[in-house]
Design an enzyme around this catalytic site. Sequence first.
Site, PDB file in Angstrom:
ATOM      1  N   LYS A  54      34.423  58.750 -25.961  1.00 57.26           N
ATOM      2  CA  LYS A  54      33.407  57.692 -25.966  1.00 57.26           C
ATOM      3  C   LYS A  54      32.363  57.845 -27.069  1.00 57.26           C
ATOM      4  O   LYS A  54      31.689  56.894 -27.418  1.00 57.26           O
ATOM      5  CB  LYS A  54      32.741  57.589 -24.596  1.00 57.26           C
ATOM      6  CG  LYS A  54      33.661  56.914 -23.582  1.00 57.26           C
ATOM      7  CD  LYS A  54      32.881  56.184 -22.526  1.00 57.26           C
ATOM      8  CE  LYS A  54      33.769  55.399 -21.582  1.00 57.26           C
ATOM      9  NZ  LYS A  54      34.612  56.304 -20.754  1.00 57.26           N
ATOM     10  N   SER A  79      29.071  55.367 -15.788  1.00 52.07           N
ATOM     11  CA  SER A  79      29.326  56.384 -14.771  1.00 52.07           C
ATOM     12  C   SER A  79      29.311  57.765 -15.397  1.00 52.07           C
ATOM     13  O   SER A  79      29.589  58.751 -14.741  1.00 52.07           O
ATOM     14  CB  SER A  79      30.676  56.124 -14.108  1.00 52.07           C
ATOM     15  OG  SER A  79      31.686  56.173 -15.079  1.00 52.07           O
ATOM     16  N   GLU A 205      46.018  53.814 -14.967  1.00 54.27           N
ATOM     17  CA  GLU A 205      44.793  53.779 -14.159  1.00 54.27           C
ATOM     18  C   GLU A 205      45.045  54.448 -12.810  1.00 54.27           C
ATOM     19  O   GLU A 205      46.188  54.663 -12.421  1.00 54.27           O
ATOM     20  CB  GLU A 205      44.310  52.333 -13.992  1.00 54.27           C
ATOM     21  CG  GLU A 205      45.259  51.462 -13.206  1.00 54.27           C
ATOM     22  CD  GLU A 205      44.840  49.989 -13.201  1.00 54.27           C
ATOM     23  OE1 GLU A 205      43.708  49.668 -13.582  1.00 54.27           O
ATOM     24  OE2 GLU A 205      45.682  49.169 -12.797  1.00 54.27           O
ATOM     25  N   GLY A 209      42.842  51.941  -7.535  1.00 56.60           N
ATOM     26  CA  GLY A 209      42.279  50.686  -8.042  1.00 56.60           C
ATOM     27  C   GLY A 209      43.108  50.161  -9.191  1.00 56.60           C
ATOM     28  O   GLY A 209      42.828  50.468 -10.342  1.00 56.60           O
ATOM     29  N   ASP A 211      43.397  47.284 -10.596  1.00 52.69           N
ATOM     30  CA  ASP A 211      42.976  45.959 -11.086  1.00 52.69           C
ATOM     31  C   ASP A 211      43.539  45.673 -12.469  1.00 52.69           C
ATOM     32  O   ASP A 211      43.873  44.533 -12.794  1.00 52.69           O
ATOM     33  CB  ASP A 211      41.455  45.871 -11.122  1.00 52.69           C
ATOM     34  CG  ASP A 211      40.847  46.892 -12.068  1.00 52.69           C
ATOM     35  OD1 ASP A 211      40.912  48.094 -11.742  1.00 52.69           O
ATOM     36  OD2 ASP A 211      40.347  46.509 -13.137  1.00 52.69           O
ATOM     37  N   SER A 305      41.705  62.165 -22.516  1.00 54.20           N
ATOM     38  CA  SER A 305      40.529  61.390 -22.929  1.00 54.20           C
ATOM     39  C   SER A 305      39.196  62.108 -22.796  1.00 54.20           C
ATOM     40  O   SER A 305      38.234  61.722 -23.463  1.00 54.20           O
ATOM     41  CB  SER A 305      40.503  60.065 -22.167  1.00 54.20           C
ATOM     42  OG  SER A 305      40.561  60.285 -20.778  1.00 54.20           O
TER      43      SER A 305
HETATM   44  C1  LIG Z   1      35.570  55.972 -19.997  1.00 54.09           C
HETATM   45  C2  LIG Z   1      36.703  56.888 -19.844  1.00 54.09           C
HETATM   46  C3  LIG Z   1      38.017  56.408 -19.694  1.00 54.09           C
HETATM   47  C4  LIG Z   1      38.337  54.932 -19.601  1.00 54.09           C
HETATM   48  O1  LIG Z   1      37.977  54.240 -20.783  1.00 54.09           O
HETATM   49  P1  LIG Z   1      37.852  52.663 -20.809  1.00 54.09           P
HETATM   50  O2  LIG Z   1      37.491  52.330 -22.206  1.00 54.09           O
HETATM   51  O3  LIG Z   1      36.810  52.264 -19.818  1.00 54.09           O
HETATM   52  O4  LIG Z   1      39.183  52.120 -20.392  1.00 54.09           O
HETATM   53  C5  LIG Z   1      39.042  57.322 -19.627  1.00 54.09           C
HETATM   54  N1  LIG Z   1      38.807  58.661 -19.677  1.00 54.09           N
HETATM   55  C6  LIG Z   1      37.566  59.161 -19.817  1.00 54.09           C
HETATM   56  C7  LIG Z   1      37.387  60.629 -19.863  1.00 54.09           C
HETATM   57  C8  LIG Z   1      36.475  58.291 -19.902  1.00 54.09           C
HETATM   58  O5  LIG Z   1      35.248  58.798 -20.032  1.00 54.09           O
END
Ligand SMILES: *Cc1c(COP(=O)(O)O)cnc(C)c1O
Length: 320
Positions: A54, A79, A205, A209, A211, A305
């Site tokens: 992010k 979050s 996902e 959830g 969605d 991620s």
């Molecule tokens: C935010 C996040 C996601 C999901 O990313 P989106 O862009 O909301 O789909 C996945 N893994 C981690 C570690 C995140 O912080």
Amino acid sequence: MIDLPTYDDVAAASERITGHAHKTPVMTSRTVDEAFGARVFFKCENLQRMGAFKFRGAFNALSRFSPAQRKAGVVAFSSGNHAQAIALSARLLEIPATIVMPHDAPAAKVAATKGYGGNVVVYDRYKEDREQIGRDLAAKHGLTLIPPYDHPDVLSGQGTAAKELFEEVGPLDAFFVPLGGGGLLSGCALATRALSPDCRLYGVEPDAGNDGQQSFRTGAIVHIETPKTIADGAQTQHLGNITLPIIRRDVTDILTASDAQLVDCMGFIATRMKLVVEPTGCLGFAAARQRKAELKGQRIGVLLSGGNVDMARFASLLAP
Ligand SMILES: *Cc1c(COP(=O)(O)O)cnc(C)c1O
């Protein structure tokens, strides 16, 4: 019609973040390759600055602020990882940051956000609407709201992770990416279609959830209650107006993984690869493992991620 971002925006984001974001390592594991009978490349965004991809989107978005926007400041609701990403990017760019966070966000994430200099405002994630709180603060103080996923500069920044992966390892046959609101997946989709057009691309996902899966199949944004899952980075209630059309156009399918599968992956990655990956960060690997049979002999990408999980929680999740 919304003007959707393109791969050019990912390439421009890549230039903006170079020298600020890490070019994260791509790791491989003999054990994994043998278990899959395939070549598996892990893009380690758990080793990104502040511990998740992010930072890419946040830094890219804040880099594009006008002088007036910089002076007034940024507000974000998150979050966790988006909050830290905005707080750190804002500190680096000398922009004041206000962060709206859920009352039950992991302690490590709240502490890190404050540590980066963010001003934290708390809300109840099961009762209050964080988007409304963010919008009210923005209107009242002239702040610019940067949402966690449904923003062209945010998702273009996230896509730089996939750009780096393909530039390093070349084209792939299949690529598995965690999915919350779809900023990461849509950005990675732009990079995948440009750099490895034939690669099958999967968003993953939590099955608590789905969605995203429903929205992908129907074409309408499906809203759900906050899903109860250990994957706190993917506890989103819906995809976005920008992320869904890109995902529908460029993604092969949306898959799901259970909390038990995520815990199993966390333990496996820690034991075999010596990497700390948070539950949400394991979504892509969990889905790839479920589909092992059909991946034989192929070149597979897995995006890890993020790695922000406090050690007490990590230990209790892995305790037998
Ligand atoms: C935010 C996040 C996601 C999901 O990313 P989106 O862009 O909301 O789909 C996945 N893994 C981690 C570690 C995140 O912080």
